[in-house]
Motif scaffolding. Structure first.
Motif, short mmCIF file in Angstrom:
data_model
loop_
_atom_site.label_atom_id
_atom_site.label_comp_id
_atom_site.label_asym_id
_atom_site.label_seq_id
_atom_site.Cartn_x
_atom_site.Cartn_y
_atom_site.Cartn_z
N ILE A 1 7.31 -2.49 -7.52
CA ILE A 1 8.21 -1.46 -7.55
C ILE A 1 8.59 -1.11 -9.22
O ILE A 1 8.55 -0.13 -9.71
CB ILE A 1 9.40 -1.56 -6.77
N GLU A 2 8.98 -2.56 -9.88
CA GLU A 2 9.38 -2.32 -11.31
C GLU A 2 8.18 -1.84 -12.02
O GLU A 2 8.37 -1.06 -13.09
CB GLU A 2 9.96 -3.71 -11.66
N TYR A 3 6.93 -2.43 -11.72
CA TYR A 3 5.79 -1.92 -12.53
C TYR A 3 5.46 -0.57 -12.25
O TYR A 3 5.38 0.26 -13.17
CB TYR A 3 4.69 -2.68 -11.90
N CYS A 4 5.56 -0.03 -11.05
CA CYS A 4 5.65 1.53 -10.81
C CYS A 4 6.43 2.27 -11.58
O CYS A 4 6.12 3.59 -12.06
CB CYS A 4 5.69 1.80 -9.30
N MET A 5 7.79 1.86 -11.33
CA MET A 5 8.72 2.83 -12.28
C MET A 5 8.56 2.61 -13.78
O MET A 5 9.03 3.67 -14.31
CB MET A 5 10.13 2.08 -11.72
N MET B 1 0.81 -1.09 -0.33
CA MET B 1 0.02 -0.13 0.08
C MET B 1 0.82 1.36 0.00
O MET B 1 0.56 2.15 -0.61
CB MET B 1 -0.93 0.00 1.22
N CYS B 2 1.89 1.02 0.63
CA CYS B 2 2.82 2.35 0.69
C CYS B 2 3.43 2.56 -0.85
O CYS B 2 3.51 3.73 -1.36
CB CYS B 2 4.18 2.12 1.62
N ILE B 3 3.74 1.45 -1.52
CA ILE B 3 4.23 1.75 -2.77
C ILE B 3 3.20 2.43 -3.65
O ILE B 3 3.43 3.27 -4.47
CB ILE B 3 4.51 0.43 -3.39
N CYS B 4 1.81 2.23 -3.46
CA CYS B 4 0.72 2.52 -4.26
C CYS B 4 0.70 4.12 -3.95
O CYS B 4 0.57 5.13 -4.77
CB CYS B 4 -0.56 1.84 -3.77
N ALA B 5 0.64 4.55 -2.77
CA ALA B 5 0.62 5.87 -2.42
C ALA B 5 1.86 6.68 -2.86
O ALA B 5 1.71 7.77 -3.35
CB ALA B 5 0.75 5.97 -0.85
N GLU B 6 3.08 6.04 -2.71
CA GLU B 6 4.29 6.81 -3.26
C GLU B 6 4.22 7.06 -4.88
O GLU B 6 4.69 8.00 -5.22
CB GLU B 6 5.42 6.14 -3.02
N LEU B 7 3.57 5.88 -5.70
CA LEU B 7 3.23 6.21 -7.01
C LEU B 7 2.42 7.41 -7.39
O LEU B 7 2.83 8.33 -7.94
CB LEU B 7 2.77 4.94 -7.51
N ARG C 1 11.94 18.51 -6.63
CA ARG C 1 12.48 17.93 -5.33
C ARG C 1 11.34 16.77 -4.88
O ARG C 1 11.60 16.01 -4.20
CB ARG C 1 12.23 19.16 -4.39
N GLY C 2 10.13 17.14 -4.82
CA GLY C 2 9.15 16.18 -4.61
C GLY C 2 9.07 14.76 -5.50
O GLY C 2 9.08 13.79 -4.92
N TYR C 3 9.31 15.04 -6.74
CA TYR C 3 9.47 13.87 -7.61
C TYR C 3 10.67 13.02 -6.99
O TYR C 3 10.50 11.78 -6.85
CB TYR C 3 9.78 14.51 -9.06
N THR C 4 11.96 13.83 -6.95
CA THR C 4 13.21 12.94 -6.52
C THR C 4 12.86 12.26 -5.20
O THR C 4 13.23 11.15 -4.79
CB THR C 4 14.17 14.08 -6.20
N GLU C 5 12.16 12.89 -4.47
CA GLU C 5 12.01 12.36 -2.52
C GLU C 5 10.99 11.26 -2.98
O GLU C 5 11.28 10.12 -2.41
CB GLU C 5 11.23 13.47 -1.97
N SER C 6 10.01 11.38 -3.60
CA SER C 6 8.83 10.29 -3.70
C SER C 6 9.71 9.05 -4.55
O SER C 6 9.23 7.83 -4.18
CB SER C 6 7.79 10.77 -4.28
N LEU C 7 10.35 9.34 -5.60
CA LEU C 7 10.87 8.23 -6.30
C LEU C 7 11.95 7.55 -5.69
O LEU C 7 11.86 6.00 -5.54
CB LEU C 7 11.40 9.02 -7.60
N THR C 8 12.88 8.39 -4.89
CA THR C 8 13.74 7.61 -3.84
C THR C 8 12.90 6.71 -2.79
O THR C 8 13.51 5.56 -2.57
CB THR C 8 14.58 8.64 -3.28
N ASN C 9 11.78 7.24 -2.45
CA ASN C 9 11.08 6.39 -1.14
C ASN C 9 10.61 5.25 -1.95
O ASN C 9 10.72 4.04 -1.22
CB ASN C 9 9.73 7.18 -0.84
N LEU C 10 10.22 5.26 -3.24
CA LEU C 10 9.56 4.09 -4.00
C LEU C 10 10.77 2.98 -4.11
O LEU C 10 10.45 1.81 -4.01
CB LEU C 10 9.00 4.68 -5.33
#
Length: 848
Positions: A611-615, A567-573, A586-595
């Motif tokens: 994660i691979e699917y989200c990326m 669920m965390c992965i879904c939210a970060e996407l 900045r927000g993009y980099t932060e969320s992408l790193t979290n993911l």
């Protein structure tokens, strides 16, 4: 003389003296200089003995030596056993590798990255024996992944039978040390030494004949030696099978022969299994001595397992399958099933029970949802179908818990026909309630309600009814859905899975809220936060990114509190998509790193696939291919990686990649296939988001082929589905959409005939156009930041290159930037060199 020779041979075996060719010893001495050594030769070449004895006599002081031997069976069992032994080298890396379930083409990257992190202070030799039994998708690629570890203290040795030529080539290219068959052949002098060690002295003529007959193959030499000791003569014209028969088989009494025949059907066996194969509680002393002293039977102390050498086992299997009656074979199969069941190898037990069609025995095995995982064995899906189709209904209804496990598995595989059949059988199974205790009955009915709910996941009202029904029966948590069970087939979008009818999204959101409240009561927090995620997705789709962000944080809090990484992965996407819409680097980099960090913290395979699917989704949105998972380029691999209910959305990514690669003919063909599938609903599953994207793609395909009227018709149909629920973002993802929408408005929106529907449609179109503009600006900002981060050019070089791409001359660029034309030319030369291009035409085609 014969008895004396036999006694001499026994003493020789006790002393365990071995002799190896000099060139083999020299090559073994190079193991310490390589991270990976492949020892490859056919069966009977003495590979294992050579490595074991060499390490025993030459291991450096303080060095560690660990062995794992593959003994056949499901590859997942072999992988788990490997990881358990590898934990002695590095416990953390072993745990990460274990969570991959098994190596596949799509997990090799993670395997290699984990191996690079190995912590190994002492010089260590890790040996994997019988690597050919490691029956994974790409065994030679696994070998190369082992090579990629970067710890100088670790030396991995893979012992295997012959490989295919392409596998050898790839290993040669990896700079691994290869010790293959030619190193193991004995020359005439070495053959003489081996025979003398057995107490056999030959004259020159005899030695020539034995060497000609055996060709320096150690197993043939040993069998000839045994034959001479037992019979007093060589069998120069005998085949290996004939030598086994005269030297081994004929010397066994009937009880020993019967025992070896029966255990030959097992890849390996414990003492307890051996007793079961004999139909006894304990192994007789005579058989125990046979196992202990026979040259062609090995015992693995760490596993407490016996294994018959392949030369003898092949002989035994040939006799068993060709010379013994069916009744005898069935008895052996029955005992083999019981022997595997005794050590909880349920899948292997089921295989043997199936050979004799003993479905009662199969369904009596303690199958659970966990053990029904698709990766339990290479051919399990097909085998499960055979069981389901072959088992009589009257047998099925005696085993309701087995029905639950098989039904869940059928649902994961997308086999709705089998799923519905098994679900129906559960009703029959509980007709006679006197067969069960009250607690068993409640458990069966409660878990059955969950199974039916999963089948109706795309119909939220039916899902709520199922949750309410479940709570009527279950007094405790579900055994089918546990906290670590992937929520809803490891989906990365809640909206995609639940939005079923156009114009009903707001009602569906309220229903999902109600469903989440019920669901959490029997699942111990599984999927916590999914309702907030769906709300966030809905808000983002209509362009309300602030509300979407607030809901993302709410979902993350709920998910983290219940350890729901999926669920965390879904939210970060969603957070990444919000940042793209805003152009927030900045927000993009932060969320992408979290993911990406979720993959480092959790090595469960379904998490890595999510994660691979989200990326990949992010890559498609940005129009770049940096993060696209390799398996998404192949429709067949998509089917292997994802559960069936998720596959349609992955196929949309595949179509997007075709468009990015300008493969228009294939793109057009696939779009036709997608549209055909869209019309082939059975009523159970309806994905409106899938329909919207399919129509958009089909519209683009028609537009590219010159069918503008057909393109506008498809686009209008997509808008008619999306606008009632304010779903705008799917259209905003495509750069050409503003132009397409403008053409559509001119054709379909008649201001003189203004109705309420037209007004609503016009408002929706206005909001959509505004979101298109925001999305394109945001994508441009993020793409520019990505390019700058990975670009080899300096800011000044990018500036000059950009102007050159706009067809300005050197003089014009110089005037614009207040530098000299000579400086411009120098900068352009540097740009061409760094980008490996040669002209402005090349420059126009490159991103930088």
């Amino acid at each position: 003389m014969k008895n004396g020779e036999s006694e001499m041979r026994k003493r020789s075996n006790r002393q365990k003296k071995y002799y190896f060719p000099a060139r083999l010893i020299k090559q073994l001495g190079r193991i310490q200089d390589y991270p990976l050594t492949i020892v490859e030769a056919p069966s009977g070449f003495g590979k294992t003995t050579a490595v074991r004895e060499y390490l025993k006599g030459n291991l450096p002081e303080g060095a560690c030596e660990y062995w794992y031997t593959c003994l056949g069976g499901p590859v997942s069992v072999s992988w788990q056993g490997f990881c358990e032994v590898f934990a002695k080298v590095d416990e953390k890396v072993a745990e990460d590798l274990k969570n991959l379930k098994l190596p596949t083409r799509d997990t090799l990257f993670y395997m290699a990255s984990y191996l690079k992190d190995i912590f190994c202070q002492s010089e260590t030799y890790f040996v994997v024996d019988n690597f050919q039994f490691f029956d994974c998708e790409l065994p030679h690629k696994v070998g190369i992944a082992f090579f990629m570890h970067e710890n100088p203290n670790l030396h991995i040795i893979l012992i295997t039978q012959q490989m295919k030529i392409e596998q050898k080539i790839s290993l040669y290219n990896s700079d691994a040390l290869l010790i293959d068959a030619p190193y193991f052949f004995f020359d005439k002098e070495s053959t003489d030494i081996v025979l003398r060690m057995e107490g056999i002295q030959l004259n020159r003529e005899e030695l020539d004949r034995i060497y000609e007959n055996t060709e320096g193959w150690i197993s043939a030499i040993r069998l000839q030696a045994i034959n001479l000791i037992e019979t007093g003569s060589f069998s120069f014209n005998a085949s290996i099978e004939q030598l086994v028969e005269t030297s081994i088989w004929n010397k066994l009494d009937p009880e020993e022969q019967d025992f070896l025949l029966s255990v030959s059907v097992l890849d390996s066996f414990t003492a307890h299994q051996a007793a079961i194969m004999l139909g006894q509680d304990f192994i007789p002393h005579k058989i125990e001595e046979l196992l202990k002293n026979h040259d062609f039977i090995r015992y693995f102390h760490d596993k407490h397992l016996y294994s018959i050498h392949s030369i003898l086992q092949n002989y035994l299997k040939n006799r068993f399958y060709h010379f013994y009656p069916e009744a005898y074979q069935k008895q052996v199969y029955c005992r083999a099933g019981a022997s595997y069941a005794a050590i909880s190898q349920n899948y292997l037990a089921a295989i043997f029970y199936y050979k004799i069609r003993d479905f009662d025995a199969i369904l009596s095995l303690p199958f659970t949802v966990e053990c029904m995982d698709i990766q339990e064995a290479k051919y399990q899906p097909e085998f499960i179908v055979k069981i389901v189709q072959g088992c009589p209904e009257e047998t099925w209804i005696k085993y309701p818990f087995a029905i639950l496990a098989f039904g869940y598995y059928a649902l994961l595989q997308g086999d709705i026909q089998i799923y519905e059949r098994l679900s129906g059988l559960l009703y029959r199974a509980v007709e006679d309630e006197t067969r069960f205790s009250l607690e068993e009955l409640r458990r069966i009915k409660g878990e059955h309600a969950i199974l039916e709910t999963l089948g109706n996941f795309n119909h939220v009202p039916k899902m709520i009814e199922g949750h309410e029904k479940t709570l009527q029966y279950l007094n405790s948590h579900s055994n089918m859905i546990k906290p670590d069970t992937p929520w809803l087939f490891a989906a990365t979008s809640v909206l995609n899975m639940f939005w079923r009818e156009s114009g009903t999204l707001r009602d569906t959101l309220r229903q999902v809220d109600r469903g989440a409240q019920l669901y959490c009561k029997f699942t111990q927090g599984n999927g916590a936060g999914y309702n907030s995620i769906m709300y966030a997705e809905a808000m983002l789709m209509c362009g309300d990114d602030n509300e979407a962000e607030i809901l993302c944080y709410k979902a993350l809090y709920e998910a983290r509190s219940n350890k729901q990484t999926g669920m965390c992965i879904c939210a970060e996407l969603i957070r990444v998509r919000i940042a793209i819409l805003r152009g927030d680097v900045r927000g993009y980099t932060e969320s992408l790193t979290n993911l990406q960090n979720y993959g480092k913290e959790n090595s469960n395979l379904y998490i890595l696939n999510m994660i691979e699917y989200c990326m990949s989704v992010i890559s498609v949105i940005l129009g770049v291919k940096d993060y696209v998972a390799p398996w998404l380029y192949d429709m067949e691999r998509i089917k292997k990686v994802l559960h069936v209910p998720i596959i349609p959305f992955a196929q949309l990514i595949y179509i997007s990649l075709l468009l990015m690669d300008k493969k228009y003919n294939e793109f057009y063909g696939i779009c036709h296939m997608v549209m055909d599938k869209r019309r082939d609903y059975n009523g159970r599953i309806k994905y409106i988001m899938y329909d919207v994207y399919s129509l958009i793609f089909f519209s683009m395909a028609k537009r590219n082929s010159g069918d503008y009227l057909g393109a506008q018709k498809c686009l209008k149909e997509a808008l008619d589905l999306a606008l009632p629920d304010q779903i705008y973002l799917p259209f905003a993802q495509f750069l050409s959409m503003e132009e397409c929408l403008s053409e559509l408005v001119v054709r379909h929106f008649d201001m003189e005939n203004e109705t309420e529907d037209h007004v609503d449609w016009g408002r929706g179109m206005a909001a959509l156009k505004l979101l298109c503009s925001r999305q394109q600006k945001g994508v441009s900002v993020i793409r520019k930041a990505i390019l700058q981060e990975k670009s080899p050019l300096t800011s000044r070089e990018r500036e000059v290159a950009q102007l050159a791409r706009e067809r300005l001359t050197a003089k014009e660029i110089a005037e614009k930037l207040y530098i000299s034309p000579t400086t411009v030319k120098t900068i352009l030369r540097n740009v061409y060199s760094k980008l490996d291009i040669h002209s402005r035409t090349d420059l126009a085609a490159r991103d930088f």
